[in-house]
Design an enzyme around this catalytic site. Structure first.
Site, mmCIF file in Angstrom:
data_model
loop_
_atom_site.group_PDB
_atom_site.id
_atom_site.type_symbol
_atom_site.label_atom_id
_atom_site.label_comp_id
_atom_site.label_asym_id
_atom_site.label_seq_id
_atom_site.Cartn_x
_atom_site.Cartn_y
_atom_site.Cartn_z
ATOM 1 N N HIS A 282 0.678 -1.396 0.137
ATOM 2 C CA HIS A 282 0.052 0.318 -0.037
ATOM 3 C C HIS A 282 0.715 1.463 0.089
ATOM 4 O O HIS A 282 0.658 1.856 -1.209
ATOM 5 C CB HIS A 282 -0.927 -0.367 1.167
ATOM 6 C CG HIS A 282 -1.931 1.281 1.387
ATOM 7 N ND1 HIS A 282 -2.756 1.656 0.782
ATOM 8 C CD2 HIS A 282 -1.532 1.971 2.329
ATOM 9 C CE1 HIS A 282 -2.864 3.054 1.516
ATOM 10 N NE2 HIS A 282 -2.223 3.560 2.563
ATOM 11 N N ASP B 142 6.897 21.677 -26.232
ATOM 12 C CA ASP B 142 6.801 20.710 -25.343
ATOM 13 C C ASP B 142 7.816 21.032 -24.097
ATOM 14 O O ASP B 142 8.425 21.682 -24.377
ATOM 15 C CB ASP B 142 7.098 19.428 -26.462
ATOM 16 C CG ASP B 142 6.909 17.995 -25.803
ATOM 17 O OD1 ASP B 142 5.572 17.761 -26.289
ATOM 18 O OD2 ASP B 142 6.985 17.438 -25.154
ATOM 19 N N TRP C 156 7.300 0.030 3.950
ATOM 20 C CA TRP C 156 7.686 0.322 2.402
ATOM 21 C C TRP C 156 9.133 0.882 2.784
ATOM 22 O O TRP C 156 9.938 0.822 1.795
ATOM 23 C CB TRP C 156 6.872 1.536 1.884
ATOM 24 C CG TRP C 156 7.106 3.207 2.862
ATOM 25 C CD1 TRP C 156 6.645 3.540 3.920
ATOM 26 C CD2 TRP C 156 7.771 3.948 2.385
ATOM 27 N NE1 TRP C 156 6.619 5.206 4.085
ATOM 28 C CE2 TRP C 156 7.853 5.243 2.614
ATOM 29 C CE3 TRP C 156 8.762 4.154 1.662
ATOM 30 C CZ2 TRP C 156 8.320 6.673 2.928
ATOM 31 C CZ3 TRP C 156 9.396 5.598 0.962
ATOM 32 C CH2 TRP C 156 9.145 6.290 1.176
ATOM 33 N N SER D 213 13.693 6.570 -14.066
ATOM 34 C CA SER D 213 12.655 7.890 -15.051
ATOM 35 C C SER D 213 12.538 8.271 -13.647
ATOM 36 O O SER D 213 12.527 10.142 -14.614
ATOM 37 C CB SER D 213 11.244 6.431 -14.647
ATOM 38 O OG SER D 213 10.422 7.920 -14.709
ATOM 39 N N SER D 214 12.537 9.044 -12.943
ATOM 40 C CA SER D 214 11.901 9.946 -12.022
ATOM 41 C C SER D 214 13.609 11.302 -12.043
ATOM 42 O O SER D 214 13.331 12.820 -12.159
ATOM 43 C CB SER D 214 12.035 9.998 -10.623
ATOM 44 O OG SER D 214 10.935 9.305 -10.234
ATOM 45 N N HIS E 112 12.873 12.288 3.233
ATOM 46 C CA HIS E 112 12.926 13.046 3.770
ATOM 47 C C HIS E 112 12.170 14.201 3.131
ATOM 48 O O HIS E 112 11.909 14.882 2.737
ATOM 49 C CB HIS E 112 13.920 14.138 4.532
ATOM 50 C CG HIS E 112 12.501 14.498 5.555
ATOM 51 N ND1 HIS E 112 11.386 14.907 6.891
ATOM 52 C CD2 HIS E 112 11.940 16.514 5.413
ATOM 53 C CE1 HIS E 112 10.421 15.666 6.526
ATOM 54 N NE2 HIS E 112 11.405 16.801 5.919
ATOM 55 N N GLU F 218 11.794 13.693 -0.033
ATOM 56 C CA GLU F 218 10.446 12.669 -0.680
ATOM 57 C C GLU F 218 9.968 13.038 -0.103
ATOM 58 O O GLU F 218 8.675 13.373 -1.377
ATOM 59 C CB GLU F 218 11.295 11.018 -0.716
ATOM 60 C CG GLU F 218 9.927 10.268 -0.993
ATOM 61 C CD GLU F 218 9.366 10.077 -2.442
ATOM 62 O OE1 GLU F 218 10.465 10.685 -3.439
ATOM 63 O OE2 GLU F 218 9.012 10.080 -2.889
ATOM 64 N N TYR G 228 8.599 15.755 0.726
ATOM 65 C CA TYR G 228 8.938 17.402 0.135
ATOM 66 C C TYR G 228 8.563 17.010 -1.433
ATOM 67 O O TYR G 228 8.002 17.777 -2.049
ATOM 68 C CB TYR G 228 9.584 18.587 0.338
ATOM 69 C CG TYR G 228 9.464 18.628 1.890
ATOM 70 C CD1 TYR G 228 10.779 17.698 2.717
ATOM 71 C CD2 TYR G 228 8.432 19.069 2.646
ATOM 72 C CE1 TYR G 228 10.596 18.379 4.631
ATOM 73 C CE2 TYR G 228 8.394 19.531 4.165
ATOM 74 C CZ TYR G 228 9.047 18.697 4.574
ATOM 75 O OH TYR G 228 9.412 19.337 5.972
ATOM 76 N N SER H 231 -2.017 27.773 -4.755
ATOM 77 C CA SER H 231 -1.194 28.528 -4.684
ATOM 78 C C SER H 231 -1.853 28.876 -6.505
ATOM 79 O O SER H 231 -1.837 30.234 -7.117
ATOM 80 C CB SER H 231 0.045 28.994 -5.153
ATOM 81 O OG SER H 231 0.607 28.588 -4.221
ATOM 82 N N HIS I 37 14.735 12.510 11.965
ATOM 83 C CA HIS I 37 13.368 12.624 12.956
ATOM 84 C C HIS I 37 13.422 11.486 12.847
ATOM 85 O O HIS I 37 11.702 11.604 13.257
ATOM 86 C CB HIS I 37 13.281 14.212 12.881
ATOM 87 C CG HIS I 37 12.277 14.256 11.356
ATOM 88 N ND1 HIS I 37 12.604 15.713 10.791
ATOM 89 C CD2 HIS I 37 11.103 13.847 10.891
ATOM 90 C CE1 HIS I 37 11.680 15.258 9.631
ATOM 91 N NE2 HIS I 37 11.316 14.078 9.570
ATOM 92 N N HIS I 38 12.979 10.524 11.740
ATOM 93 C CA HIS I 38 12.479 10.126 11.235
ATOM 94 C C HIS I 38 13.379 8.585 12.920
ATOM 95 O O HIS I 38 12.572 7.814 11.882
ATOM 96 C CB HIS I 38 12.422 9.004 9.969
ATOM 97 C CG HIS I 38 11.769 9.792 9.019
ATOM 98 N ND1 HIS I 38 10.632 10.292 8.508
ATOM 99 C CD2 HIS I 38 12.326 11.242 8.702
ATOM 100 C CE1 HIS I 38 10.245 11.044 7.738
ATOM 101 N NE2 HIS I 38 11.555 12.024 7.523
ATOM 102 N N THR J 33 6.658 27.162 5.731
ATOM 103 C CA THR J 33 5.348 26.107 5.560
ATOM 104 C C THR J 33 4.620 27.332 5.820
ATOM 105 O O THR J 33 3.080 27.145 5.079
ATOM 106 C CB THR J 33 5.389 24.858 6.552
ATOM 107 O OG1 THR J 33 6.383 23.870 6.147
ATOM 108 C CG2 THR J 33 4.198 23.908 5.783
ATOM 109 N N LYS K 17 3.082 29.860 3.887
ATOM 110 C CA LYS K 17 2.223 29.858 2.964
ATOM 111 C C LYS K 17 0.884 29.274 3.282
ATOM 112 O O LYS K 17 -0.112 30.092 2.626
ATOM 113 C CB LYS K 17 2.583 28.454 2.568
ATOM 114 C CG LYS K 17 4.153 28.656 1.622
ATOM 115 C CD LYS K 17 4.494 26.690 1.385
ATOM 116 C CE LYS K 17 4.475 26.430 0.022
ATOM 117 N NZ LYS K 17 5.166 27.689 -1.086
ATOM 118 N N ARG L 97 2.207 0.443 15.334
ATOM 119 C CA ARG L 97 1.920 0.990 13.990
ATOM 120 C C ARG L 97 2.143 -0.509 12.964
ATOM 121 O O ARG L 97 2.987 -1.389 14.212
ATOM 122 C CB ARG L 97 3.089 1.777 13.345
ATOM 123 C CG ARG L 97 2.322 2.663 12.871
ATOM 124 C CD ARG L 97 3.619 3.620 12.464
ATOM 125 N NE ARG L 97 4.062 3.458 10.684
ATOM 126 C CZ ARG L 97 4.379 4.229 10.287
ATOM 127 N NH1 ARG L 97 5.054 4.437 10.462
ATOM 128 N NH2 ARG L 97 4.522 3.196 8.441
#
Lengths: 369, 276, 525
Positions: free
Chosen positions: C76, C105, C141, C169-170, C253, C255, C257, C268, C302-303, C328, C331, C450
């Site tokens: 998931h 393009d 994951w 790809s990315s 991390h 990722e 963002y 926006s 922090h993870h 943040t 915004k 979890r």
């Protein structure tokens, strides 16, 4: 915002004044049982209030705007799109708020890290899927496994009050003493956690990490493994009993005596039927989780016991695998004593669909170590 | 599609992307099968590699044709420059991750392991090490033999490549070719010496953390040197075909940037993997 | 070049049928491919989540064995992140960036198509791993070793390689996007005149190029530890399991963002349109986005607050994580200030955007709570974290995507979608979402870990509520599918600019947008 969230927020507010331990619909952290847990509880309340305050201010403005600044009531759009002073202010004020939050948090971190001047030490080893406790100053050691019966988990019996949070041998500590915890693991990463103590420490194989507790009140405190460690991650809880000093000493003495009589049992001569009967309990507690209650296993990862080459072949090989492990099967020599190993061998070879008719004595297990 | 060079070139629909995904699928699937000891694994992997080589050949050939036909205006050239720069940046980050890992192990993890005396009663944190469960002593790869020679080789190759570039910019074909040939030769010698070093080494990839970091880092670097050498050879071939002019030779520059990048990574390797 | 049929009629023509999609060099078609791919992956991963919530409906094991439960949660997560959210944003980037900056393009149209088609083998490897012996990976994951090294199944290797391919790809896609934005803006469009969505993608692309290679390194070390005898994560050989966590989260991390900055760009874009008012503080929005991106590289541990790092590390990462809440928050204030004294209407895109601002902020606050290390010790690896990241990822990223789909469907299809059904989808989604995830804050605080298939009795009530909400949420997305398909097939004709307050070059081309647009770039004043 929808009603449910409003109700939930309101309930949170009210719960600030309630004491929650095992209540259903519990909304807050568990009642603290140590000084550190108390500091954490307070920190959380502080941040929660700050967040709620900012939230209410900002979103009151937003909802006001949604009501009043809409085309359908005829409001015409202003065209401003910047205001330097405002932007500076709403950047600086949050910074100040953060600094105010960081200060008490820093103090708590320093307190949590200070494992010096301990009164006693316990080595805690996580493995798949149980905890081992080794009282370093006392030569007391034992394994602690989940004691909730499978029937309850499989919904065949009604679940007890401490469902999934009960063990056969809890860790016991004296109240009011600083207990240093030396935490490691056997195989993969686990984590030792008791919410009421405010302690959660990853158990990392190959490394020892330190934590400490000083429990304020006698009682039973329950926690769970807090790092995914494989299929029974949810089934290896932690239970700590805090006792008065006198009761703790009594418990230590009893542990030492039990250990002595267990090793005495190893020298005795056992009848095969006695071993098989004792072995059933050992099997169900330790082996069934992978090899299945009926011996069917979960191939290919966990081989079946029924008709297995190991359980029906030479008994020396059978003993060796149990003592020393193989691949993902752990070694049991430090977990099970001689009597238990001899018993479970007898059971595996003469039940679960096998009938080799042989077994070995606990003294033979002792000799093979 | 658009052949008006005032406008940015838009290529015609192309099957190369699909072929790329087939190549990578076969390579990944074959590799997974191979390392899990499934019999047909290496055939699938080989098939994938062949499709991949075909892909590179075909796609680059098409791009070269478009370039020679004059479809690429200044803006497209700028796109290529940006593209190559960012690609090299991504490669820098790939190696940066590995260097970060080495730093963490040497500075922190080994230290903490030696303090975990309940688990490892006798382990002392030194470098290099094969870890606390090591059964035999580790003989590390010292910097002042082959590695130092290899450093010199790569540094000189950077110079010969620059020499070739100057030749190209002055329309001096002979200088360009000599410079390129020397660079390619030096690259090949580097690879040969690295292979020799691997063969002579007293440790393997499973000699604990030292072996792991040594072979993975130098191995990936060697792979990049090999790719760079091949690319240089292709550029040499293109020079002989007269593809470049003194003021229009981005293909050469791109490969030159790549080669210098590979050189710089080696310097970091030399200092942090071999020397310190 | 193939000849065209009478229905597609332009100077250059373009192929039809399968070749159109397989060999495309057109940013609109490739954008469409990404969006459909992401939609199907979203529904599939959502179905997996329903499996999770079915098991968690009551205490006890009812439907799945524990290891299969771990497989459900792992897949998931992987599919939602890499198969649903990221491709959706790339789909928007493809469709809208050239239109917004006035170019024909992307910089490298063939590479663009390759970025899409690489997702297919990755998906086959990841989903195919379900069927190999030992069945798909089950270590979360995040794939921490030693657990992920312990699992002998080939499915782990297939998943690792799938992620490698997605990384290629990315990275290639991001190089394409950065080059396009830097090099192909219409004359007169300076960087500070670009629509904010383009800015957020410029910065996101940078994050991708910098972080995905580091993931590749972590995955490679995992692969060699599994099969080639290396000891990166094995203490006996001198390695450290926590090393993986450091390298992984250095990617992980940025990722997250990567998954939210484009959402910020979408919000926006939509709010100024429906407030009929310019975005408040454009320059600070740009700087705040850049600040978030830079800071995202120095908060990763922090993870890992419970791994036992030294005090200096704990303090540094707590402070840096707290700091990231400032840009943040800025915004959020700017969005509210954009609405303030506007002339708002509340079509479906605006409803989604307002919900995003409100609900994402809740997620932001729970993130701030988690940033405070001592509190994180209690909440790490509990359902509080699950609540946090679903608030930022579902009501932040996913709902922004939904809102933006409604916003641009007229441009893509030439038809207006059904506004009534859109509103139904919005309300069902928002209410069901909160029923599902708000109680998880409480179960986490109360001590529920979890990644467990069964739980102690005191968590039962909230889990039941979450499960009911989850099924409602899942079924509501079928309404979304219906609305989208209905709109593609037909509906009231959409003008070039169907939204009264919308600004930007994309609204100057007809609806549906022609196959080729801006072949000659416009001049921007």
């Amino acid at each position: 915002m929808n009603k449910r969230t409003i109700l939930s927020v309101g309930a949170t507010f009210l719960s600030l004044f309630a004491v929650n331990s095992h209540a259903a619909y519990a909304l807050n952290l568990k009642t603290p049982a140590t000084e550190i847990a108390g500091q954490i509880y307070g920190l959380h309340m502080l941040i929660l209030w700050v967040c709620i305050a900012i939230f209410v201010v900002v979103f009151s403005l937003m909802f006001y705007s949604i009501l009043k600044h809409r085309k359908s009531v005829g409001h015409k759009a202003a065209q401003f799109h910047e205001n330097h002073w405002l932007e500076v202010i709403w950047t600086i004020i949050p910074v100040i708020i953060l600094v105010c939050m960081a200060y008490p948090a820093t103090k708590t971190i320093l307190a949590m890290k200070d494992t010096s001047a301990e009164d006693m030490s316990i080595k805690i080893t996580g493995s798949q899927w149980k905890w081992a406790y080794d009282y370093l100053d006392q030569d007391v050691k034992f394994i602690s496994t989940l004691s909730t019966p499978q029937d309850q988990i499989q919904n065949k019996a009604e679940k007890g009050e401490n469902y999934l949070l009960e063990v056969d041998n809890p860790m016991v500590v004296p109240v009011g003493k600083k207990v240093k915890l030396l935490i490691t693991a056997q195989d993969v990463i686990h984590a030792w956690w008791i919410p009421e103590f405010g302690v959660k420490q990853d158990a990392i194989p190959g490394f020892v990490r330190e934590a400490w507790i000083r429990v304020d009140e006698p009682g039973v405190y329950r926690g769970q493994c807090a790092e995914l460690c494989g299929k029974d991650h949810g089934f290896m809880p932690i239970v700590v009993e805090a006792k008065s000093d006198v009761d703790y000493q009594t418990w230590v003495a009893a542990q030492k005596e039990a250990a002595a009589s267990a090793s005495a049992g190893a020298d005795k001569e056992w009848a095969q039927d006695e071993l098989i009967t004792a072995g059933k309990a050992v099997y169900e507690k330790n082996c069934a989780v992978c090899h299945g209650a009926t011996g069917a296993g979960i191939p290919p990862a966990f081989p079946a016991m029924t008709g297995s080459a190991v359980a029906t072949g030479p008994i020396e090989g059978h003993l060796d695998i149990i003592l020393n492990g193989k691949n993902i099967m752990p070694a049991w020599k430090d977990v099970l004593n001689d009597v238990d190993i001899a018993a479970v061998i007898a059971y595996e070879r003469n039940a679960l669909g096998n009938s080799t008719g042989d077994s070995i004595q606990p003294s033979a297990v002792k000799a093979a170590r | 599609m658009s052949q008006n060079t005032n406008n940015y070139y838009l290529p015609a629909p192309s099957l190369w992307p699909l072929i790329a995904s087939i190549a990578l699928f076969l390579m990944a699937g074959g590799f997974a099968m191979q390392i899990n000891d499934i019999a047909s694994g290496h055939y699938v992997l080989l098939a994938g590699i062949l499709v991949f080589v075909y892909l590179l050949y075909g796609w680059f050939k098409e791009v070269i044709k478009e370039s020679i036909a004059g479809f690429y205006n200044k803006q497209v050239d700028t796109s290529f420059r940006w593209g190559m720069s960012w690609f090299i940046f991504s490669e820098v980050m790939f190696f940066a991750g590995f260097f970060g890992a080495l730093f963490y192990i040497r500075t922190f993890a080994l230290e903490w392991m030696s303090k975990s005396t309940l688990v490892w009663p006798n382990f002392v944190a030194t470098w290099p090490t094969s870890g606390p469960a090591a059964t035999e002593a580790l003989e590390a790869m010292g910097p002042w033999g082959l590695p130092a020679i290899n450093t010199l080789i790569l540094l000189v190759s950077g110079a010969t490549l620059t020499y070739a570039h100057w030749g190209l910019m002055k329309d001096n074909r002979k200088q360009t070719i000599i410079g390129l040939v020397l660079t390619i030769a030096l690259g090949a010698i580097f690879l040969y010496l690295q292979a020799h070093e691997y063969a002579e080494a007293a440790f393997t990839m499973d000699s604990g953390i030292y072996g792991s970091t040594f072979y993975l880092f130098t191995g990936f670097h060697g792979l990049h040197v090999a790719m760079g050498t091949v690319m240089l050879a292709i550029i040499l071939f293109r020079i002989t075909k007269g593809h470049f002019s003194s003021h229009n030779h981005f293909g050469f520059e791109a490969v030159a940037w790549y080669w210098h990048f590979v050189d710089v990574v080696w310097l970091f390797l030399f200092v942090f993997v071999y020397w310190l | 070049m193939s000849t065209t049929t009478a229905t597609h009629h332009d100077d250059h023509g373009h192929p039809t049928g399968i070749m159109r999609w397989v060999a495309s060099t057109n940013h609109k078609d490739i954008g469409t491919l990404y969006l459909w791919f992401s939609f199907f992956m979203f529904l599939f991963a959502g179905a997996l989540a329903l499996g999770i919530r079915a098991e968690l409906f009551q205490p006890g094991l009812q439907f799945v064995e524990p290891e299969n439960f771990n497989r459900l949660t792992t897949l998931h997560g992987l599919i939602m992140i890499f198969g649903a959210i990221m491709p959706a944003f790339v789909g928007f980037a493809n469709w809208m960036i050239p239109l917004m900056i006035g170019t024909s393009d992307l910089a490298f149209p063939r590479l663009n198509n390759m970025s899409f088609w690489l997702m297919v083998p990755a998906a086959i490897l990841l989903l195919g791993s379900i069927f190999v012996p030992g069945g798909t990976i089950a270590g979360g994951w995040t794939m921490y070793p030693p657990l992920s090294v312990q699992n002998p199944s080939m499915s782990v290797d297939m998943s690792i390689l799938a992620l490698h391919i997605l990384g290629v790809s990315s990275i290639v896609g991001s190089i394409n996007i950065i080059t396009t934005i830097l090099n192909m803006r219409a004359p007169g469009m300076t960087l500070m005149k670009m629509p904010l969505f383009v800015w957020t993608w410029l910065i996101t692309a940078f994050l991708l190029i910098a972080s995905m290679p580091v993931l590749a390194g972590a995955l490679t070390m995992l692969l060699t530890d599994r099969h080639f005898g290396t000891s990166f994560f094995d203490a006996a050989g001198g390695g450290d399991p926590v090393l993986f966590q450091h390298v992984f989260w250095f990617f992980g991390h940025p990722e997250v963002y990567i998954m939210i900055l484009p959402a910020f760009g979408l919000i926006s874009t939509i709010i100024p349109t429906f407030a009929r008012k310019p975005l408040f503080g454009y320059a600070s929005m740009v700087y705040a986005t850049a600040a978030i991106a830079l800071l995202s590289f120095v908060v990763w541990a922090h993870h890992m607050f419970t791994t036992g790092m030294p005090v200096a590390g704990q303090l540094f990462f707590m402070y840096s994580t707290m700091l990231i809440s400032i840009p943040t928050g800025v915004k959020v204030f700017n969005w509210v200030a954009t609405m303030w004294r506007g002339s708002m209407t509340f079509e479906t895109p605006m409803l989604f955007s307002i919900a995003v601002v409100f609900l994402f902020t809740i997620g932001g606050f729970s993130g701030l709570v988690l940033a405070i290390l001592p509190v994180d010790i209690q909440l790490q690896d509990t359902y509080y974290v699950v609540a946090h990241f679903h608030y930022v990822l579902f009501s932040g990223a996913a709902m922004s995507i939904m809102g933006a789909v409604y916003y641009w469907l007229p441009k893509w299809t030439g038809h207006m979608y059904n506004e009534t059904l859109g509103k139904w989808h919005f309300w069902l989604t928002t209410i069901a979402f909160n029923i599902t995830f708000f109680p998880m804050h409480f179960t986490g605080l109360a001590g529920m870990p979890r990644r467990i298939p069964d739980y102690a009795l005191q968590f039962a009530e909230f889990n039941m509520i979450s499960s009911i909400g989850a099924f409602a949420l899942g079924i509501s997305q079928l309404l979304f599918l219906y609305v989208v398909i209905k709109c593609i097939k037909g509906g009231p004709k959409a003008a070039a600019n169907p939204w009264e307050g919308a600004e930007g070059l994309e609204w100057t081309v007809p609806s549906p947008a022609p196959f080729h647009t801006f072949e000659t770039p416009p001049t921007v004043k």
